[in-house]
Write an enzyme that holds these catalytic residues in place. Structure first.
Site, PDB file in Angstrom:
ATOM      1  N   GLY A   1      23.429  42.317  23.762  1.00 48.36           N
ATOM      2  CA  GLY A   1      23.239  43.687  23.938  1.00 48.36           C
ATOM      3  C   GLY A   1      24.109  44.496  22.762  1.00 48.36           C
ATOM      4  O   GLY A   1      23.840  45.562  22.405  1.00 48.36           O
ATOM      5  N   ASN A   2      25.453  43.850  22.381  1.00 46.71           N
ATOM      6  CA  ASN A   2      26.136  44.307  21.507  1.00 46.71           C
ATOM      7  C   ASN A   2      25.386  44.143  20.129  1.00 46.71           C
ATOM      8  O   ASN A   2      25.524  45.281  19.337  1.00 46.71           O
ATOM      9  CB  ASN A   2      27.697  43.748  21.449  1.00 46.71           C
TER      10      ASN A   2
ATOM     11  N   LYS B   1      32.481  40.546  33.213  1.00 46.93           N
ATOM     12  CA  LYS B   1      31.435  41.135  32.021  1.00 46.93           C
ATOM     13  C   LYS B   1      31.667  42.394  31.467  1.00 46.93           C
ATOM     14  O   LYS B   1      31.768  43.646  32.204  1.00 46.93           O
ATOM     15  CB  LYS B   1      30.032  41.204  33.009  1.00 46.93           C
TER      16      LYS B   1
ATOM     17  N   LYS C   1      23.155  37.439  30.561  1.00 46.93           N
ATOM     18  CA  LYS C   1      21.869  37.485  29.872  1.00 46.93           C
ATOM     19  C   LYS C   1      21.891  36.000  29.164  1.00 46.93           C
ATOM     20  O   LYS C   1      20.661  35.341  29.355  1.00 46.93           O
ATOM     21  CB  LYS C   1      21.334  38.436  28.975  1.00 46.93           C
TER      22      LYS C   1
ATOM     23  N   LYS D   1      27.967  32.247  26.257  1.00 50.69           N
ATOM     24  CA  LYS D   1      26.808  31.623  25.124  1.00 50.69           C
ATOM     25  C   LYS D   1      27.039  30.336  25.312  1.00 50.69           C
ATOM     26  O   LYS D   1      25.920  29.421  25.143  1.00 50.69           O
ATOM     27  CB  LYS D   1      27.120  32.252  24.089  1.00 50.69           C
TER      28      LYS D   1
HETATM   29  N1  LIG Z   1      34.957  31.269  19.109  1.00 54.15           N
HETATM   30  C1  LIG Z   1      34.129  32.456  18.742  1.00 54.15           C
HETATM   31  N2  LIG Z   1      33.415  32.285  17.708  1.00 54.15           N
HETATM   32  C2  LIG Z   1      32.539  33.256  17.355  1.00 54.15           C
HETATM   33  N3  LIG Z   1      32.509  34.429  18.036  1.00 54.15           N
HETATM   34  C3  LIG Z   1      33.492  34.515  19.041  1.00 54.15           C
HETATM   35  C4  LIG Z   1      34.273  33.675  19.355  1.00 54.15           C
HETATM   36  N4  LIG Z   1      34.959  34.044  20.508  1.00 54.15           N
HETATM   37  C5  LIG Z   1      34.746  35.445  20.641  1.00 54.15           C
HETATM   38  N5  LIG Z   1      33.621  35.715  19.632  1.00 54.15           N
HETATM   39  C6  LIG Z   1      33.092  37.109  19.687  1.00 54.15           C
HETATM   40  O1  LIG Z   1      32.043  37.038  20.570  1.00 54.15           O
HETATM   41  C7  LIG Z   1      30.894  37.811  20.332  1.00 54.15           C
HETATM   42  C8  LIG Z   1      29.711  37.546  20.809  1.00 54.15           C
HETATM   43  O2  LIG Z   1      29.713  38.150  22.119  1.00 54.15           O
HETATM   44  P1  LIG Z   1      29.029  39.453  22.680  1.00 54.15           P
HETATM   45  O3  LIG Z   1      29.364  40.626  21.625  1.00 54.15           O
HETATM   46  O4  LIG Z   1      29.516  39.658  24.063  1.00 54.15           O
HETATM   47  O5  LIG Z   1      27.748  39.105  22.490  1.00 54.15           O
HETATM   48  P2  LIG Z   1      26.296  39.969  22.540  1.00 54.15           P
HETATM   49  O6  LIG Z   1      25.715  39.974  21.223  1.00 54.15           O
HETATM   50  O7  LIG Z   1      25.596  38.791  23.443  1.00 54.15           O
HETATM   51  O8  LIG Z   1      26.450  41.039  23.460  1.00 54.15           O
HETATM   52  C9  LIG Z   1      31.014  37.610  18.653  1.00 54.15           C
HETATM   53  O9  LIG Z   1      30.488  38.658  17.982  1.00 54.15           O
HETATM   54  C10 LIG Z   1      32.568  37.484  18.337  1.00 54.15           C
HETATM   55  O10 LIG Z   1      32.931  38.851  18.195  1.00 54.15           O
HETATM   56  N1  LIG Z   2      23.932  41.287  30.268  1.00 55.08           N
HETATM   57  C1  LIG Z   2      24.431  40.775  29.395  1.00 55.08           C
HETATM   58  O1  LIG Z   2      24.719  39.679  29.118  1.00 55.08           O
HETATM   59  O2  LIG Z   2      24.782  41.859  28.172  1.00 55.08           O
HETATM   60  P1  LIG Z   2      25.486  41.482  26.866  1.00 55.08           P
HETATM   61  O3  LIG Z   2      24.428  40.598  26.011  1.00 55.08           O
HETATM   62  O4  LIG Z   2      25.234  43.103  26.305  1.00 55.08           O
HETATM   63  O5  LIG Z   2      26.651  41.221  26.973  1.00 55.08           O
END
Ligand SMILES: Nc1ncnc2c1ncn2[C@@H]1O[C@H](COP(=O)(O)OP(=O)(O)O)[C@@H](O)[C@H]1O
Ligand SMILES: NC(=O)OP(=O)(O)O
Length: 316
Positions: free
Chosen positions: A10-11, A131, A216, A278
């Site tokens: 989502g980010n 979350k 997700k 993840k």
């Molecule tokens: N050990 C790690 N290795 C790489 N990224 C990490 C780590 N710990 C935290 N992150 C952060 O987690 C982010 C991914 O999680 P998030 O933004 O919640 O994912 P999404 O893209 O699913 O929304 C990465 O962009 C990075 O900023």
């Molecule tokens: N629902 C969910 O996991 O959203 P993000 O990928 O934005 O964290």
């Protein structure tokens, strides 16, 4: 030919956290459609899942700002906002994937399925919100929101403060049979958006939405097992998983075994609410059946990662 579940962050879909416009998201979806359609063109069966953290939080905040609070109860409950985010992001993705396929002369149909995912009403996640949703705030703004609105605010992987909500584990995908039928028929399916709208199953078999956001990555993993997929590809904002993330001694990892992943989790290398789910989803998929593998990489490196050139592979 492989069956591949792709989970889009989502980010990652809101590439610039300061630009939350629909236009910016559609642009990112169009860029994201390219590596997805590359895989379709190569003959793979592709199922697309996506997150909704920023989007669902922004929808909730928009309703609140529109002064729709009645007797302290939100007029637009969380599950409805989750369903809106599924529709909003699914619409962008299906339009972007359709256009990319048309441009390449690929005769395939694509559609989003608003998906409900069953959770346990006694899941410990309801008592401990993890979350992150919505936009990023400074510490000062976060403390103000915490006081004024009663939100729980937490620091999110060095990027600022965000509201955190309950995130129960996914148990079952309600629309599983329809998804499978569409995938088997050769259609491109977008599903478990935002992890799916969380629902509880009541004694009489009816479903009721609950205020939470399912991770997700965990929902995509569940889906990948249900569809007997060969690969789970998790696309986010970073090219590789790292240990000592954001520190001078950061080390990016090309591959992680289950044993190594357990060790790194124990050592606290993966931030809860961002990288940790993840890694857990990737581990669960890798151990669910011999030969299954998970890859974590960025949206624009998907193709290279599938060719083994980058990304982090999680294997048994
Ligand atoms: N050990 C790690 N290795 C790489 N990224 C990490 C780590 N710990 C935290 N992150 C952060 O987690 C982010 C991914 O999680 P998030 O933004 O919640 O994912 P999404 O893209 O699913 O929304 C990465 O962009 C990075 O900023
Ligand atoms: N629902 C969910 O996991 O959203 P993000 O990928 O934005 O964290």
């Amino acid at each position: 030919m492989s069956r591949i579940v792709i989970a889009l962050g989502g980010n990652a879909l809101q590439a610039n956290p300061k630009d939350t416009s629909a236009e910016a998201q559609l642009f990112t979806c169009k860029e994201t459609a390219k590596p997805i359609v590359d895989l379709i063109e190569e003959g793979h069966e592709v199922i697309v899942a996506h997150g909704n953290g920023p989007q669902v939080g922004q929808i909730v905040a928009t309703y609140e700002a529109a002064n729709t609070i009645d007797d302290g109860k939100p007029v637009m409950p969380f599950p409805e906002c989750g369903a809106m985010s599924e529709g909003y992001i699914g619409y962008h993705l299906q339009q972007a994937i359709r256009e990319e396929m048309r441009a390449r002369g690929i005769q395939r149909d694509v559609a989003s399925i608003i998906t409900q995912v069953v959770v346990d009403p006694n899941d410990p996640g309801f008592k401990n919100p993890t979350k992150p949703v919505g936009s990023f705030f400074s510490q000062e703004q976060a403390m103000k929101l915490q006081e004024e609105k009663g939100y729980v605010m937490k620091e999110d992987a060095g990027r600022g403060y965000r509201r955190v909500v309950a995130s129960p584990a996914p148990i079952a995908v309600v629309e599983e049979k329809i998804i499978k039928t569409m995938v088997d028929a050769g259609h491109v399916v977008i599903t478990v958006g935002g992890g799916g709208v969380p629902v509880i199953e009541k004694e009489d078999g009816t479903l009721e939405g609950v205020a939470a956001v399912i991770d997700k990555d965990l929902a995509s993993e569940k889906l990948a097992e249900l569809l007997d997929a060969d690969e789970l590809v998790i696309l986010t904002a970073v090219e590789q998983i790292a240990i000592n993330f954001n520190k001078p001694n950061q080390k990016n990892l090309a591959s992680i075994t289950l044993e190594e992943a357990h060790k790194y989790i124990e050592e606290g290398h993966f931030a809860p609410g961002s990288m940790l789910p993840k890694v857990k989803a990737a581990m669960q998929f890798a151990k669910s059946k011999m030969g299954r593998k998970s890859i974590v990489t960025s949206l624009n490196k998907a193709k290279d990662a599938l060719q083994g050139k980058t990304g982090t592979v999680i294997i048994q």
